[in-house]
Design an enzyme around this catalytic site. Sequence first.
Site, PDB file in Angstrom:
ATOM      1  N   THR A  89      33.297  34.148  38.846  1.00 50.73           N
ATOM      2  CA  THR A  89      34.330  35.064  38.932  1.00 50.73           C
ATOM      3  C   THR A  89      35.957  34.789  39.810  1.00 50.73           C
ATOM      4  O   THR A  89      35.306  34.179  40.620  1.00 50.73           O
ATOM      5  CB  THR A  89      34.467  36.565  39.589  1.00 50.73           C
ATOM      6  N   GLU A  90      36.797  34.436  38.806  1.00 46.90           N
ATOM      7  CA  GLU A  90      37.793  34.461  39.833  1.00 46.90           C
ATOM      8  C   GLU A  90      37.312  33.062  40.224  1.00 46.90           C
ATOM      9  O   GLU A  90      38.380  31.901  40.820  1.00 46.90           O
ATOM     10  CB  GLU A  90      38.069  35.218  41.590  1.00 46.90           C
TER      11      GLU A  90
END
Lengths: 390, 402
Positions: B150-151
């Site tokens: 994530t990210e």
Amino acid sequence: MLGWELPPHNSGGLGVACFQLCKSLAKNNVDIDFVLPYKTDQENDFMKIHSTTPMHFSKLKNHLNAYDGMDYLSSHAVTSEQLNYEHFVAEKAKENEYDIIHAHDWLTFRAAMKAKQATNLPLIVHVHSIESDRSGGESGNPIIRDIERLGLMMADKVIAVSQMTKESISREYGIPLDKISVVHNSLDIDELGELDDENVYQYIELLKSSGYKIVTNVGRLTIQKNITGLLQAAKDVIEVLPKTIFLIVGDGDQYQELIALSAELGILPNVIFAGFQRGKKWRDAFSVADLFVMPSVSEPFGITPLEAINYGTPSLISYQSGVSEIYKNCLKVDFWDKNEMANKIIGFLRNDSLAKTMTEMATDEIMSMNWDKSAKATISEYDKHKKVLA
Amino acid sequence: MKKSIILYLHAHQPYRVKNYSIFEVGKNHDYFSCDDSDSNGNQKIIDKVSEKSYLPTNKKLIHLLNSYPDFKVSLSITGTLITELEEWAPDVLQSFVDLVNTGKVEIVAETYHHSLAFFYSLQEFEIQVRMHREKIESVFGQTPKVFRNTELAYNNDLAIWADKAGYKGLLAEGWDKVLGWRNSNHLYKPINTQNVKLLMKNYKLSDDIAFRFGNRNWSEWPLTADKYINWINDSQDSEIFNLFMDYETFGEHQWEDTGIFDFLENMVPIWLKDSNNTFMTVSEAIDNYEVVDAIDVPETITWADTERDLSAWLGNAMQQQAIKAIYSLSSKILGTDDWSLIEDWRRLQTSDHFYYMCTKYFNDGDIHAYFSPYKTPYDATINFMNAWHDLRFRLNEKGVEI
């Protein structure tokens, strides 16, 4: 009578106090023309309400907050409303045969002075708070201070809502103590709405049944109210009693700061922000709590602890409040003493018999309160000044 | 060896928490459905982004993939977006399936709920990675082999985990502080790993499209495909160009009227005009290039904000308290075996919720404000914490002590 707000469009205690006082004055045969800066839904049969603009409160509300002193410098809306108000009041005062001009707090002082110039009627200014109260002990807005100073000097008599306020007026504005009378606010329990069977804070009820204790504050979130102090004390309370929830009901310029502060103190999960509430959600906030805390830096009167006990919840209040002069069966603390605040909250939450006794005693105490005494004291001031000038 | 563009697009939507007051806690357990009047409702946003971005972009990409044999795309799509599309826009999900069915699209692995679980609960993280893999297999018939967190949140520990888990590659930000004198345009490997490789985002070239493309104050505006491909062709000491960006760049972050779709359509043939140039998927790049060096990332890096760290999600106390509160319920929630409760808890782990609580208000704050459905980070915090309180209410109903 000059006022800036009345229920249901009040931003705080000022409107309620004006309304209750007028109601009791009317019962004692005083005829009142009450001037408001907006059109209201308020209906009553004991006084006549005049609006200085045809605009309804809902159209103006963003401009009229009686407490937002720092906005006054930048807000054209407040100043232009005040001008409208002044013209209206001066004309009105000339048209009719009044005995007294009675003005509540600084927002009406300029109008009151104009009316006095136009008619030479005796002027009584009624002080519910001064600028230093509203700015949490700081000096506040210098323009507002000037208006307050002039109004207090021009007045024939000053009524203060507490001994504490009387002393601040004298100290800050050099008004002689004998020009200031104290008329405490009171509580009319018949005016307060009743609780029903189901509390609207269901989740908090559930927490209580799981052994949580609830501490609440209901009020504006501004520096004067010292919620920052309460949250700092809350951190210590939660360390000792992790099952404590702080319910904060209200809105104000510190709303965001207080959410951030709760997180910085590491107690965000224990602090519930419910926003500004009226009616049932307001009443239920008192009744769902075990303890109401009013930690104000400076509270000229401060009616909320009395409202809290009406809904069955005893209080911890700061000595720096007018209500502490008349309310006996509660815990008291200096607003700056965070340790003692935490200590008293913990001690109270741990001691069910103390809570029970305090609740019983305090309930008895408010049963005997009413506005009639305040109205009679006000009328005696009217009588003195009517005679002097007549 | 040819030079390759690795175009990787990340498609994601969270389940945003609606305005959810303390008075709803215990009464209404639906935190994510707004009424029709709320333009920030999740379904409305799906409708809007589908129309502006997903549908036209898929159409454009399918056309390009069918027209140019050398054009390839890599795609990640979160579990939350897939379930939102299943419920509200099955035709849009079908357009993604059609895209993958061209046989020239590789899907990248990630957590189902777009969470930061790796940093809070490895067990929960692994469950969400497995959930995502199973969802991708069932919807697209593909098993992802390259992982992105994530990210693009990445550090050495993540690399060691991915290596052990059998992934052949990982994606990370090509951040200067990590690369030092090196550039992002080669294949790397993480230190202390056996097999896994590392593809590092070329953030300048990526952000020229993703962030700056439509900015009229940018000195390079307007960015034509010719100019852009010239920049890439001029780049020395380079084998691969990792253009990693949000899928929603096309049509949503950069609106159609900026010319973003024409840019996409033009850049593919202009790049391929030189027979030494091609496109590859992430796996193809890993298979075709040699590792030039090992990369050491002891501190977590991400692809966000000027700091490239986790401060956009975990920078202030509200964010830290909120995420701590969510993971503090892990064992209690998982112990209930109540799948609707568990799913709601997981939806609250989505990193976007913490992003909305961000108080960085300078350069990056603009981007934060653009992406947030709330007026202030404080409102975001209160809504989120109220939903958290309701999770506790539901736990209590099941006899779990809270």
